[in-house]
Design an enzyme around this catalytic site. Structure first.
Site, PDB file in Angstrom:
ATOM      1  N   GLU A 197       0.822  -1.203   0.000  1.00 23.61           N
ATOM      2  CA  GLU A 197       0.000   0.000   0.000  1.00 23.61           C
ATOM      3  C   GLU A 197       0.860   1.258   0.000  1.00 23.61           C
ATOM      4  O   GLU A 197       0.524   2.244  -0.653  1.00 23.61           O
ATOM      5  CB  GLU A 197      -0.950   0.011   1.195  1.00 23.61           C
ATOM      6  CG  GLU A 197      -2.092  -0.989   1.095  1.00 23.61           C
ATOM      7  CD  GLU A 197      -3.009  -0.732  -0.101  1.00 23.61           C
ATOM      8  OE1 GLU A 197      -3.191   0.438  -0.481  1.00 23.61           O
ATOM      9  OE2 GLU A 197      -3.530  -1.716  -0.654  1.00 23.61           O
TER      10      GLU A 197
ATOM     11  N   CYS B  38     -18.002   1.061 -19.745  1.00 23.39           N
ATOM     12  CA  CYS B  38     -19.260   0.864 -19.015  1.00 23.39           C
ATOM     13  C   CYS B  38     -19.913  -0.492 -19.301  1.00 23.39           C
ATOM     14  O   CYS B  38     -20.580  -1.053 -18.434  1.00 23.39           O
ATOM     15  CB  CYS B  38     -20.219   1.998 -19.344  1.00 23.39           C
ATOM     16  SG  CYS B  38     -19.591   3.619 -18.866  1.00 23.39           S
TER      17      CYS B  38
ATOM     18  N   CYS C  39     -19.042  -2.993 -16.774  1.00 19.51           N
ATOM     19  CA  CYS C  39     -19.112  -2.577 -15.367  1.00 19.51           C
ATOM     20  C   CYS C  39     -20.272  -3.245 -14.636  1.00 19.51           C
ATOM     21  O   CYS C  39     -21.409  -3.239 -15.119  1.00 19.51           O
ATOM     22  CB  CYS C  39     -19.257  -1.061 -15.284  1.00 19.51           C
ATOM     23  SG  CYS C  39     -19.286  -0.482 -13.586  1.00 19.51           S
TER      24      CYS C  39
ATOM     25  N   CYS D  52     -25.328   3.154 -12.158  1.00 21.54           N
ATOM     26  CA  CYS D  52     -24.441   4.316 -12.279  1.00 21.54           C
ATOM     27  C   CYS D  52     -25.112   5.455 -13.028  1.00 21.54           C
ATOM     28  O   CYS D  52     -25.623   5.274 -14.129  1.00 21.54           O
ATOM     29  CB  CYS D  52     -23.159   3.904 -12.998  1.00 21.54           C
ATOM     30  SG  CYS D  52     -22.016   5.270 -13.244  1.00 21.54           S
TER      31      CYS D  52
END
Length: 333
Positions: A41, A199, A202, A208
DNA sequence: GAGACGTGGTC
DNA sequence: TGACCAAGTCT
């Protein structure tokens, strides 16, 4: 029955999507431990996955476990960070492992506030460690997550972080935190792309508010005027070694080994200049004009100087924390 | 809270 | 080729 957060249903879609379409082969997603999640991270802060992978592997070869890094020096950690950039992160890793050694008996803390208090670990990184390694329901909010949430709710640019953190909390799939947390990052990185989101692929396309809309551009980062800065370094070397000088200033490349910026008094007339040239080097916030003066010596002397220096074997420069332009120079010697 | 803090890839 | 982008945190 645990009460669902408002958008936990969407989080569930994300964790399910992750199981099928996530990036399962990333090295830090294998043999999960707080230590490995932590290092990855930190490396991934402002850094692309492809860039971080070789550094992570090298780091883990050198220090496979938290225990194995507890005795490391700051120089050794910086050497492993050489070429990755944002070197402050490496110094924070050193500081953090010292705290873990002295305050937490060599164990990575589990308590969120303890994790958050560690150097170099902000709310998002703490959330990643807590959720991925400890299965605790703390959200992350990196640029990937921000982009997904911004599009999902069709939010204007420059929306404040407070709201974003709430949205990031309410979309978590708290039953499947690991795949959810990885999933929302992968969704942002591989589907909800900055330029042209995919999209069709997705899992949130039905939810969305920006799906298949043309106007889904994310406004660019603020452009900062880069200041120019001139630097000069002398590379003194003989057949075997060169002279390095520690940078103890609080500025760029702080804590790294550089080259002396001036000629040590006792070096005068003891060298011949074999090359003298200037390169430009871009930092995120500054343009550096670096002049290198390459000075050959018959035998490298010990400099009379108040600075911390070191003579280094030319073929072992990679054992030192040094910035890119300087390792490049040594490599081509 | 704006600015500091690296590097590599893309177009 | 210069502008812009890519898993933030600290002061």
């Amino acid at each position: 029955m645990q009460k669902l957060f408002p958008n936990e249903r969407l989080g569930r879609k994300i964790s399910k999507w992750y199981l099928l379409h996530g990036r399962h082969d990333l090295p830090w997603r294998k043999s999960i431990s707080p230590y490995r999640v932590w290092i990855s991270e930190i490396m991934l802060q402002q850094t692309q996955v492809v860039t971080a992978i070789p550094f992570f592997k090298r780091f883990m070869r050198q220090y496979p476990t938290l225990k194995s890094i507890l005795g490391a020096s700051e120089d050794e950690v910086l050497a492993l960070w050489s070429g990755l950039g944002y070197y402050r992160r490496a110094r924070y890793i050193f500081q953090t492992k010292e705290i873990i050694k002295n305050l937490y008996k060599g164990k990575f803390p589990k308590d969120f506030d303890s994790i958050l208090s560690l150097p170099g670990i902000g709310r998002s990184t703490a959330g990643a460690i807590a959720s991925i390694a400890h299965n605790q329901p703390f959200p992350i909010l990196d640029t990937n997550v921000k982009r997904v949430l911004q599009r999902l709710h069709a939010l204007p640019d420059n929306i404040n972080d407070k709201l974003m953190w709430e949205l990031a909390t309410h979309i978590q799939d708290r039953k499947d935190l690991f795949p959810y947390t990885q999933g929302i990052m992968d969704l942002g990185a591989t589907v909800c792309l900055t330029k042209e989101p995919l999209c069709k692929r997705c899992p949130l396309k039905k939810d969305c508010k920006s799906a298949f809309q043309l106007n889904t551009q994310i406004s660019p980062r603020k452009i900062i005027q880069k200041k120019k800065m001139a630097l000069k370094f002398y590379l003194f070397f003989d057949n075997e070694q060169f002279l390095a000088q520690k940078n103890n200033e609080l500025s760029i490349w702080s804590g790294l080994w550089l080259l002396p910026p001036e000629i040590p008094i006792n070096f005068v007339n003891k060298y011949t200049v074999s090359k003298d040239f200037t390169v430009t080097h871009q930092l995120s916030h500054r343009t550096l004009e670096i002049t290198f003066v390459v000075c050959k010596m018959k035998r490298l002397l010990r400099p009379k100087t108040n600075h911390e220096y070191k003579t280094v074997k030319i073929n072992s420069y990679f054992d030192l924390g040094m910035p890119k332009p300087i390792t490049q120079l040594i490599k081509n010697l």
